[in-house]
Design a protein around this motif. Structure first.
Motif, mmCIF file in Angstrom:
data_model
loop_
_atom_site.group_PDB
_atom_site.id
_atom_site.type_symbol
_atom_site.label_atom_id
_atom_site.label_comp_id
_atom_site.label_asym_id
_atom_site.label_seq_id
_atom_site.Cartn_x
_atom_site.Cartn_y
_atom_site.Cartn_z
ATOM 1 N N PHE A 202 0.567 -1.202 -0.141
ATOM 2 C CA PHE A 202 -0.073 0.025 0.493
ATOM 3 C C PHE A 202 0.888 1.116 -0.296
ATOM 4 C CE2 PHE A 202 0.469 -0.910 4.584
ATOM 5 C CZ PHE A 202 0.556 -0.038 5.083
ATOM 6 N N VAL A 203 0.555 2.156 -0.819
ATOM 7 C CA VAL A 203 1.219 3.404 -0.553
ATOM 8 C C VAL A 203 0.445 4.162 0.445
ATOM 9 C CG1 VAL A 203 1.285 5.562 -1.949
ATOM 10 C CG2 VAL A 203 1.546 3.538 -3.475
ATOM 11 N N GLU A 204 1.295 5.084 1.104
ATOM 12 C CA GLU A 204 0.701 5.868 2.048
ATOM 13 C C GLU A 204 1.941 6.766 1.987
ATOM 14 O OE1 GLU A 204 -1.441 7.104 4.074
ATOM 15 O OE2 GLU A 204 -2.649 5.167 3.646
ATOM 16 N N HIS A 205 0.895 7.869 2.892
ATOM 17 C CA HIS A 205 1.734 9.391 2.723
ATOM 18 C C HIS A 205 1.238 9.241 4.509
ATOM 19 C CE1 HIS A 205 2.530 10.844 -1.007
ATOM 20 N NE2 HIS A 205 1.587 10.946 -0.771
ATOM 21 N N ASP A 206 0.261 8.851 5.363
ATOM 22 C CA ASP A 206 0.103 9.071 6.875
ATOM 23 C C ASP A 206 1.373 8.084 7.394
ATOM 24 O OD1 ASP A 206 -0.936 8.736 9.110
ATOM 25 O OD2 ASP A 206 -2.367 9.831 8.832
ATOM 26 N N MET A 207 1.909 8.514 8.702
ATOM 27 C CA MET A 207 2.551 7.880 9.074
ATOM 28 C C MET A 207 2.707 7.020 9.760
ATOM 29 S SD MET A 207 5.647 8.040 6.987
ATOM 30 C CE MET A 207 4.567 8.886 5.744
ATOM 31 N N ASP A 208 1.526 7.215 10.743
ATOM 32 C CA ASP A 208 0.834 6.193 11.897
ATOM 33 C C ASP A 208 -0.065 5.303 10.853
ATOM 34 O OD1 ASP A 208 1.738 8.154 13.918
ATOM 35 O OD2 ASP A 208 -0.450 9.737 12.990
ATOM 36 N N ILE A 209 -0.644 5.313 10.260
ATOM 37 C CA ILE A 209 -0.880 4.198 9.610
ATOM 38 C C ILE A 209 0.661 2.853 8.789
ATOM 39 C CG2 ILE A 209 -1.893 3.390 6.783
ATOM 40 C CD1 ILE A 209 -3.719 4.678 9.066
ATOM 41 N N VAL A 210 1.682 3.571 8.226
ATOM 42 C CA VAL A 210 2.410 3.160 7.831
ATOM 43 C C VAL A 210 3.158 2.646 8.713
ATOM 44 C CG1 VAL A 210 5.086 3.205 7.181
ATOM 45 C CG2 VAL A 210 3.193 4.525 6.338
ATOM 46 N N ASN A 211 3.308 2.703 10.265
ATOM 47 C CA ASN A 211 3.584 2.582 12.014
ATOM 48 C C ASN A 211 2.655 1.368 12.223
ATOM 49 O OD1 ASN A 211 6.788 4.039 12.865
ATOM 50 N ND2 ASN A 211 5.519 5.380 12.849
ATOM 51 N N LYS A 212 1.426 2.016 12.030
ATOM 52 C CA LYS A 212 1.200 0.034 12.431
ATOM 53 C C LYS A 212 0.940 -0.677 11.945
ATOM 54 C CE LYS A 212 -3.826 -0.129 15.151
ATOM 55 N NZ LYS A 212 -5.039 0.530 15.072
ATOM 56 N N TYR A 213 0.615 -0.467 10.901
ATOM 57 C CA TYR A 213 -0.531 -1.962 9.664
ATOM 58 C C TYR A 213 1.289 -2.232 8.678
ATOM 59 C CZ TYR A 213 -4.381 -0.143 10.996
ATOM 60 O OH TYR A 213 -5.730 0.006 11.946
ATOM 61 N N ALA A 214 2.351 -1.415 8.986
ATOM 62 C CA ALA A 214 3.453 -2.218 7.895
ATOM 63 C C ALA A 214 4.468 -2.799 8.874
ATOM 64 C CB ALA A 214 3.837 -1.147 7.254
ATOM 65 N N ASP A 215 4.581 -4.647 7.823
ATOM 66 C CA ASP A 215 5.298 -5.106 8.070
ATOM 67 C C ASP A 215 6.958 -4.825 7.641
ATOM 68 O OD1 ASP A 215 3.996 -7.210 9.731
ATOM 69 O OD2 ASP A 215 3.638 -7.682 7.185
ATOM 70 N N ARG A 216 6.845 -3.888 6.565
ATOM 71 C CA ARG A 216 7.831 -3.736 5.997
ATOM 72 C C ARG A 216 7.825 -2.260 5.125
ATOM 73 N NH1 ARG A 216 10.558 -6.726 0.644
ATOM 74 N NH2 ARG A 216 11.699 -5.054 0.219
ATOM 75 N N VAL A 217 8.613 -1.633 4.994
ATOM 76 C CA VAL A 217 8.374 0.345 3.942
ATOM 77 C C VAL A 217 9.520 0.176 3.677
ATOM 78 C CG1 VAL A 217 8.339 2.699 4.672
ATOM 79 C CG2 VAL A 217 8.121 0.816 5.884
ATOM 80 N N VAL A 218 9.047 0.876 2.350
ATOM 81 C CA VAL A 218 9.700 1.122 0.607
ATOM 82 C C VAL A 218 10.301 2.632 0.779
ATOM 83 C CG1 VAL A 218 10.580 0.086 -1.099
ATOM 84 C CG2 VAL A 218 9.699 -0.691 0.458
ATOM 85 N N ALA A 219 11.490 3.556 0.833
ATOM 86 C CA ALA A 219 10.969 4.729 0.483
ATOM 87 C C ALA A 219 11.341 4.956 -0.797
ATOM 88 C CB ALA A 219 11.496 5.702 1.632
ATOM 89 N N PHE A 220 10.710 5.754 -0.965
ATOM 90 C CA PHE A 220 11.199 6.525 -3.242
ATOM 91 C C PHE A 220 11.933 7.173 -2.627
ATOM 92 C CE2 PHE A 220 8.525 2.324 -3.782
ATOM 93 C CZ PHE A 220 9.371 2.098 -4.735
#
Length: 249
Positions: A202-220
């Motif tokens: 999932f593409v996301e700008h909200d870091m609260d959502i990223v922190n809570k739901y992502a197992d892994r983050v890819v930053a572009f």
């Protein structure tokens, strides 16, 4: 174990703009991966290339080891990759359940009259089961034009999930959703996918959502992958804080 999606050397230029610059990423089954980056960083271009909407200038895209670069969006979807959109792509003149009936049948817009009647019990039952997974059964017989933005988002994701894809790509699933509803919306998405053989990106700008739901983050950043790893590590990277999150602390 072979990744569900493997991307090697993916490159795309739009004139002088390099939207993807030698992107390499492997996505194993079962992970929840968030793509982050400022507007124009290359996230949506990446999603568009994976789903067949944009053809890369160079590189390989493989789904379960099979190349898919030259396939159309419809064929990519048949092979097991589905997506939702930042702006929900729905038939607003139809009800929520009729939209899901279209998705369950795999019909095109030109074939709506063949699949939209509520009397088609088999498709309607499948569509209702999907709506129920998202907690939307009460909205089944309401026209999409009458639904709130957050509900439309969920109907769009439900349509993408209708064919039980191997890979589900979500373009900003909480954009346009109120702060009070964003976690409810994402909780419903994660709950709906639980137990299915579907990997979420999932593409996301909200870091609260990223922190809570992502197992892994890819930053572009500028068409390149700036960082790739666990959320806590990636979000603390100095370049990610400088170019993506805007944090200087």
């Amino acid at each position: 174990m072979r990744p569900v999606l493997s991307v090697k050397g993916l490159t795309k230029r739009f004139g002088a703009v390099v939207a993807a610059d030698n992107i390499c990423i492997d996505i194993p089954a079962g992970q929840k991966i968030s793509l982050i980056g400022a507007n124009g960083a290359g996230k949506t271009t990446f999603v568009n290339m994976v789903t067949g909407y944009v053809k890369p200038d160079d590189g390989r895209i493989e789904l379960d080891g099979a190349p898919i670069v030259m396939r159309s969006p419809r064929n990519v979807a048949k092979l097991g990759i589905s997506r939702s959109f930042q702006i929900p792509q729905l038939f607003i003149e139809l009800t929520a359940v009729e939209n899901l009936m279209v998705a369950v049948s795999g019909a095109s817009g030109a074939q709506l009259s063949a699949v939209s009647p509520a009397g088609d019990k088999g498709r309607r039952d499948c569509a209702m089961a999907l709506l129920d997974r998202f907690g939307l059964a009460d909205a089944a017989d309401r026209r999409v034009s009458e639904l709130a933005g957050g509900v439309r988002k969920l109907v769009d994701v439900a349509m993408a999930l209708a064919r039980r894809p191997k890979l589900l790509l979500l373009d900003e699933p909480t954009s346009g959703v109120s702060a009070e509803e964003k976690f409810i919306t994402m909780d419903r998405v994660i709950h709906a996918v639980a137990g299915l053989p579907t990997t979420i990106v999932f593409v996301e700008h909200d870091m609260d959502i990223v922190n809570k739901y992502a197992d892994r983050v890819v930053a572009f950043y500028n068409g390149r992958i700036l960082a790739d790893g666990a959320p806590a590590a990636v979000l603390q990277e100095p370049d990610v804080r400088r170019y993506v999150t805007g944090s200087t602390r």
